[in-house]
Design an enzyme around this catalytic site. Structure first.
Site, PDB file in Angstrom:
ATOM      1  N   LYS A   1       1.369 -52.487  25.685  1.00 46.12           N
ATOM      2  CA  LYS A   1       0.146 -51.677  25.660  1.00 46.12           C
ATOM      3  C   LYS A   1      -1.104 -52.562  25.744  1.00 46.12           C
ATOM      4  O   LYS A   1      -2.107 -52.174  26.356  1.00 46.12           O
ATOM      5  CB  LYS A   1       0.111 -50.815  24.400  1.00 46.12           C
ATOM      6  CG  LYS A   1       1.119 -49.675  24.404  1.00 46.12           C
ATOM      7  CD  LYS A   1       0.858 -48.668  25.517  1.00 46.12           C
ATOM      8  CE  LYS A   1       1.695 -47.417  25.365  1.00 46.12           C
ATOM      9  NZ  LYS A   1       1.441 -46.409  26.428  1.00 46.12           N
TER      10      LYS A   1
ATOM     11  N   TYR B   1       6.433 -53.111  22.379  1.00 42.85           N
ATOM     12  CA  TYR B   1       5.509 -51.992  22.566  1.00 42.85           C
ATOM     13  C   TYR B   1       4.064 -52.455  22.489  1.00 42.85           C
ATOM     14  O   TYR B   1       3.241 -52.143  23.366  1.00 42.85           O
ATOM     15  CB  TYR B   1       5.781 -50.922  21.508  1.00 42.85           C
ATOM     16  CG  TYR B   1       4.964 -49.663  21.704  1.00 42.85           C
ATOM     17  CD1 TYR B   1       5.303 -48.745  22.698  1.00 42.85           C
ATOM     18  CD2 TYR B   1       3.865 -49.392  20.897  1.00 42.85           C
ATOM     19  CE1 TYR B   1       4.556 -47.589  22.878  1.00 42.85           C
ATOM     20  CE2 TYR B   1       3.115 -48.237  21.064  1.00 42.85           C
ATOM     21  CZ  TYR B   1       3.464 -47.337  22.056  1.00 42.85           C
ATOM     22  OH  TYR B   1       2.714 -46.194  22.241  1.00 42.85           O
TER      23      TYR B   1
END
Length: 236
Positions: A162, A158
């Site tokens: 990002k 994650y």
């Protein structure tokens, strides 16, 4: 008054963007870009409540042909173009609490497909629609977890996806800025959604209303900036 397209608008933050924009008359039309419009009960309620002002288009951000097809459909529904594209669709796919060194390549690749490549594809394919209008704003929902300055030894899929999104937007902002576009990144805060959980700090309503307040005050000089939901900047 704006025409706004939102990815991942069937629930959570995306659906709240739609509701607040329509309720405040800040948008004349909101186009919800979602994987399965017919199965999105809450979205269908909004479509019935605001006929002609809330529209739904099928879009899977992980599928390039789906993004291209959705862009063509939006052009038919809104030949005058769109003012704002909100890249909201995102996913946290790795098991929470798992060791970064043991994270599977499958989870990392899938995270990049949704969180990084998906927003890139939507900007790439929807930019011609933005060029038809004057506002030309792209709002990208990222995360403070993508800040390298604030990196921690967890959530490697994650966090890195990002961080990659932040880099993609920074690069595109430099390329598209001279054409009058304003591309920005927002950390929505720790929000009470399916992803954030019930113990999160912020309600969905508070997060979205705060972001929209900043969005409505954006200037072209803000192109390429990384904001917290309250308008303060976050280090890269």
């Amino acid at each position: 008054m704006s025409i706004v397209a939102i990815t991942g608008a069937s629930r959570g933050i995306g659906l709240e963007f739609l509701r607040q924009l329509i309720a405040s008359d800040e948008a004349t039309k909101v186009i919800a870009l979602v994987r399965n419009p017919d199965d999105a009960a809450q979205l269908q309620e909004e479509i019935k409540r605001h006929p002609g002002r809330v529209l739904a288009v099928k879009l899977d951000v992980t599928n390039e042909e789906s993004v291209k097809s959705a862009a063509k459909e939006v052009e038919k529904l809104s030949p005058e173009g769109i003012d704002i594209l909100i890249n909201n669709a995102g996913a946290y796919l790795e098991p929470k609490g798992s060791s970064p060194i043991n994270t599977s390549a499958k989870d990392i690749l899938a995270s990049y497909a949704t969180n990084t490549i998906g927003p890139f594809l939507t900007i790439q394919n929807f930019f011609p629609q933005l060029l038809k209008r004057q506002k030309r704003t792209v709002v990208n929902i990222t995360s403070a977890m993508g800040s390298i300055a604030w990196s921690k030894p967890n959530s490697i899929a994650y966090r890195s996806s990002k961080a990659a999104l932040n880099s993609v937007v920074s690069i595109l902002a430099q390329e598209l800025g001279p054409q009058g576009a304003t591309l920005v990144l927002f950390h929505p805060g720790w929000v009470q959604t399916d992803m954030g959980g019930s113990n999160a700090d912020l309600t969905v309503s508070t997060s979205v209303s705060s972001i929209l307040k900043v969005v409505h005050g954006l200037k072209h000089e803000d192109n390429g900036k990384f904001f917290n939901y309250d308008g303060t900047t976050i280090p890269w």
